[in-house]
Design an enzyme around this catalytic site. Structure first.
Site, mmCIF file in Angstrom:
data_model
loop_
_atom_site.group_PDB
_atom_site.id
_atom_site.type_symbol
_atom_site.label_atom_id
_atom_site.label_comp_id
_atom_site.label_asym_id
_atom_site.label_seq_id
_atom_site.Cartn_x
_atom_site.Cartn_y
_atom_site.Cartn_z
ATOM 1 N N LYS A 78 0.836 -1.198 0.000
ATOM 2 C CA LYS A 78 0.000 0.000 0.000
ATOM 3 C C LYS A 78 0.870 1.247 0.000
ATOM 4 O O LYS A 78 1.887 1.310 0.699
ATOM 5 C CB LYS A 78 -0.910 -0.010 1.231
ATOM 6 C CG LYS A 78 -1.852 1.199 1.322
ATOM 7 C CD LYS A 78 -2.732 1.088 2.564
ATOM 8 C CE LYS A 78 -3.671 2.280 2.697
ATOM 9 N NZ LYS A 78 -4.573 2.146 3.866
ATOM 10 N N SER A 153 -9.351 2.695 2.463
ATOM 11 C CA SER A 153 -8.130 3.248 1.887
ATOM 12 C C SER A 153 -7.132 2.185 1.447
ATOM 13 O O SER A 153 -6.251 2.478 0.645
ATOM 14 C CB SER A 153 -7.469 4.218 2.871
ATOM 15 O OG SER A 153 -6.887 3.556 3.950
ATOM 16 N N SER A 177 -9.727 0.184 7.320
ATOM 17 C CA SER A 177 -9.249 0.256 5.935
ATOM 18 C C SER A 177 -8.674 -1.036 5.391
ATOM 19 O O SER A 177 -8.490 -1.171 4.183
ATOM 20 C CB SER A 177 -8.207 1.376 5.790
ATOM 21 O OG SER A 177 -8.817 2.629 5.969
#
Length: 452
Positions: A78, A153, A177
């Site tokens: 990420k 996210s 998230s």
């Protein structure tokens, strides 16, 4: 095809010489090129770095060196987590050239385990709100339906796994998230106990609520990934109870958190009830329990998150407002309104919530409740403004308990999920329960329509 085998099966054919890591990485690169134009999971693909690391893995295998289950396996990171030589953009206008000088500790541990870092994955800006078409990069899209949102996210991390672009990835979770995208994209998200996984080299959002963890295709693959990055004491691992029977385990079913909520879709309620029935048939002892009022802990958690994230960004918001997109700026600036007294009261509410969850776990091996109250929402309304998505996740960021999010079925072709909550430092038991459920059902082997 080797790409659709588990990372354990991929590892077996790497070790016996039927496939090289270079060939595996090249195959993933071809699939990413073919599919990611639609999915938009990746911000950058490090082709040269991945192939160089794959060559090293092949040389190690040839010499009989076998480091871990992830040895020679591609992984994605990420884009809130530093990868040396690549930009950690946080999807923010002011960070397009924020190149990392060294790996985050979790990335270093992945590399030390022989994993191949293949690229950086999509996120909402600074982990705040989204999806937002006005971000530095376009938002990732749900492989089950490109017109629906990904749910949080760690969007690219979930999409890469759901879309068959990788078997395992790293994401972060401050309010859900990891888990929201797991519910909406039909993958596994494992939020570990708070501070079990080091956060050095990870851009912060809320220091007391941030968690780093894996998103993977199966429970076992998530556990194997967590074992590499976590600070478990010697002899302890998330994988240690994989394959064990759950007969006799006591599971508290916190149905009160969602069953009477008007936002809960009938399909989600039915799917979780059915999942609980399956666990009962596997021998678990199910008892209905009541968690404290969700909305109270959600308000408290939001106050902590907003205040801590504002404090971190305050100077940049004041001095360099153009470094932020409009939605992220407004979300972060909201913390200005939270007073120290309100923050103290919120922390007190969080401590009470943690104590109540701990009390329930004294007499239960795990708790189960809903995660998302609906399937993924349509993305179009988010183009105008942020839209509230009904979740039941953020309380466990305040309490710090480990949570496994996993798929439990589909409604009109869109995934649904549940979360399994464990005692602090007892990832092994929630993995054991999730693995048993996964083996008894076919949810983990389902693929988005375009991939079948």
């Amino acid at each position: 095809m080797a790409l659709d085998l588990s990372l354990f099966e991929q590892g077996n054919i790497l070790r016996d010489g039927r496939l090289t890591s270079v060939a595996l990485v090249e195959a993933y690169l071809r699939r990413i090129e073919a599919r990611d134009g639609a999915y938009r999971a990746f911000y950058v693909v490090d082709r040269e770095g991945a192939l160089a690391a794959a060559k090293e893995a092949d040389a190690a295998f040839a010499e009989g060196v076998d480091i871990s289950h992830l040895h020679g396996i591609p992984v994605g990171i990420k884009d809130l987590i530093d990868v040396s030589g690549l930009a950690t953009t946080a999807n923010a206008p002011g960070r397009k050239n924020a190149f990392a000088e060294k790996d985050a500790e979790v990335v270093r541990r992945l590399r030390d385990a022989g994993a191949i870092v293949i690229g950086k994955l999509a996120t909402y800006e600074w982990g705040t709100v989204g999806p937002d078409n006005r971000g530095a990069f376009p938002p990732a899209r749900n492989p089950w339906s490109l017109e629906h949102i990904t749910g949080g996210s760690s969007s690219g991390s979930a999409v890469a796994v759901a879309g068959g672009l990788l078997r395992t990835t790293l994401g972060t979770d401050t309010g859900g998230s990891l888990r929201g995208p797991a519910f909406y994209c039909g993958v596994v998200g494992l939020k570990p106990t708070f501070d079990l996984v080091p956060r050095s080299g990870v851009l912060p959002m809320s220091d007391s609520m941030d968690h780093v963890g894996p998103m993977s295709a199966t429970v076992a693959e998530a556990a194997a990934t967590l074992d590499v990055i976590a600070d478990f004491p010697p002899g302890v691992s998330a994988s240690e109870k994989l394959g064990r029977s759950i007969s006799g385990l006591r599971i508290g079913y916190a149905r009160n958190w969602f069953a009477q909520d008007s936002q809960t879709s009938p399909a989600v309620l039915s799917a979780i009830d059915t999942a609980i029935s399956t666990l009962s048939q596997l021998g678990a002892i199910i008892e209905e329990v009541e968690l404290p009022d969700y909305y109270s802990i959600e308000v408290a958690a939001a106050a902590i998150l907003h205040k801590e994230s504002f404090d971190y960004h305050a100077q940049s918001l004041r001095d360099r407002p153009d470094d932020f997109g409009r939605r992220a700026f407004l979300s972060l600036a909201a913390g200005l309104a939270v007073t120290e007294d309100e923050l103290a009261r919120a922390r007190g509410a969080g401590e009470l919530f943690r104590a109540e969850v701990d009390r329930l776990l004294l007499s239960h091996d795990a708790l189960i409740t809903a995660g998302a109250l609906t399937t993924a929402l349509l993305a179009a309304p988010f183009e105008k403004e942020a839209v509230w998505t009904p979740m039941r996740t953020i309380g466990f960021n305040v309490s710090g308990h480990p949570v496994l999010a996993m798929p439990i079925g589909f409604d009109n072709g869109l995934p649904m999920g549940m979360q399994i909550v464990g005692k602090h430092w007892d990832e092994a038991t929630i993995v054991q329960i999730g693995d048993a459920f996964e083996r008894a059902t076919d949810h983990a082997v389902q693929r988005p329509p375009a991939l079948t």
